[in-house]
Design an enzyme around this catalytic site. Structure first.
Site, mmCIF file in Angstrom:
data_model
loop_
_atom_site.group_PDB
_atom_site.id
_atom_site.type_symbol
_atom_site.label_atom_id
_atom_site.label_comp_id
_atom_site.label_asym_id
_atom_site.label_seq_id
_atom_site.Cartn_x
_atom_site.Cartn_y
_atom_site.Cartn_z
ATOM 1 N N SER A 145 0.828 -1.196 0.000
ATOM 2 C CA SER A 145 0.000 0.000 0.000
ATOM 3 C C SER A 145 0.872 1.260 0.000
ATOM 4 O O SER A 145 1.614 1.484 -0.937
ATOM 5 C CB SER A 145 -0.967 -0.051 1.190
ATOM 6 O OG SER A 145 -1.990 0.904 1.063
ATOM 7 N N ASP A 221 -10.071 -5.700 -3.466
ATOM 8 C CA ASP A 221 -9.521 -4.631 -2.628
ATOM 9 C C ASP A 221 -10.462 -3.431 -2.681
ATOM 10 O O ASP A 221 -10.721 -2.875 -3.751
ATOM 11 C CB ASP A 221 -8.134 -4.254 -3.159
ATOM 12 C CG ASP A 221 -7.359 -3.351 -2.222
ATOM 13 O OD1 ASP A 221 -7.976 -2.456 -1.614
ATOM 14 O OD2 ASP A 221 -6.128 -3.524 -2.134
ATOM 15 N N HIS A 254 -7.277 -6.119 0.729
ATOM 16 C CA HIS A 254 -6.112 -5.276 1.042
ATOM 17 C C HIS A 254 -5.364 -5.757 2.287
ATOM 18 O O HIS A 254 -4.412 -5.120 2.713
ATOM 19 C CB HIS A 254 -6.597 -3.837 1.256
ATOM 20 C CG HIS A 254 -5.539 -2.782 1.108
ATOM 21 N ND1 HIS A 254 -4.970 -2.444 -0.101
ATOM 22 C CD2 HIS A 254 -4.952 -1.967 2.024
ATOM 23 C CE1 HIS A 254 -4.095 -1.472 0.062
ATOM 24 N NE2 HIS A 254 -4.054 -1.167 1.344
#
Length: 274
Positions: A145, A221, A254
């Protein structure tokens, strides 16, 4: 340095240390996994950059990387994601301030005094690791991320410093998505021309070193379409003839469940270049 933790794991040791950082101006924690091979020789080292809200703990407790690192003879260093402390600027939000350093050198107040994560990751931390632990200068960099953004950006900016680069769910276009625009406005100021130095989309068009970039992205995600947008980096890489391996994973989100599912691929990706 002060030892904070040490745990025997797959024949190696998972450690956490604290030191005074000159770049950040505060005490900083980092984790390092030393595989069993490090008892007899120096080993390559992979730097892992974590995402928003994380500390050094998230990766070492959730990713399950130690088993494969022990097999391959790879050390893994996982720093914190920002400077921390009572005197460090912060905001009451998860995506700015402590836990959200974005791996840049801030130029704006009140951030500039401590938020120099770029210098810390690129220069200070590797020098510390290479001076005090049995690792070579064979380095890789990876992350998730915000940390995936950091890994790609840092690798693109530092030719010859890393043997491999990879990322999970990276923020590939920080100047075009809300997370990046918020952080860059605060840390770097309103002049968007200053943002280009940290923008993978801009960097990939000008770099001379062509390290293959490995990305894994979950298609379930929740941040995919608004914050991550891997198709933008894919298009820029195609235009620049820069090798990009983009694995789109149906059903994955995620979380660290996603990272744990494919971390072995990323460790073996680094090992191929050692």
């Amino acid at each position: 340095m002060e030892s904070r933790e040490a745990h025997f794991s797959f024949g190696g040791t998972q450690q956490v240390w604290r030191h005074r950082s000159a770049s950040l101006g505060v005490d900083a924690d980092f984790a390092i996994y030393l595989p069993p091979q490090a008892q007899d020789k120096k080993v390559p080292v992979l730097y892992w950059l974590s995402g928003l809200t994380c500390t050094e703990q998230n990766f070492i407790t959730k990713a399950g990387a130690q088993r494969v690192a022990a097999e391959l003879g790879i050390a893994i260093v996982a720093p914190d994601t920002s400077p921390r402390g009572a005197d460090v600027a912060d905001r009451d939000t998860y995506d700015l301030g402590q836990g959200a350093g974005f791996y840049v050198n801030a130029t704006q107040e009140p951030w500039a005094a401590h938020y120099r994560m770029y210098d810390y990751i690129v220069t200070e931390l590797p020098a510390l690791i290479e001076a005090h632990f049995p690792v070579t200068q064979v380095r890789g960099i990876s992350g998730h991320s915000m940390g995936g953004f950091g890994a790609i950006m840092i690798a693109l900016r530092n030719a010859g410093r890393y043997r491999s680069v990879s990322a999970f769910s990276p923020i590939v276009a920080p100047t075009q998505v809300p997370w990046g625009e918020k952080a860059f406005s605060a840390y770097l100021g309103p002049d968007r021309s200053a943002w280009a130095a940290y923008d993978p989309i801009a960097l990939i068009r000008t770099v001379k070193e062509r390290l293959p970039i490995l990305i894994d992205q979950g298609l379930a995600d929740s941040f995919l379409t608004e914050q991550l947008r891997p198709e933008l980096l894919q298009a820029a890489a195609q235009e620049a003839a820069h090798e990009l391996i983009l694995n789109l994973r149906p059903g994955y989100d995620h979380s660290y469940y996603f990272i744990a599912s494919f971390i072995e691929d990323h460790l073996r990706h680094f090992a191929r270049f050692c």
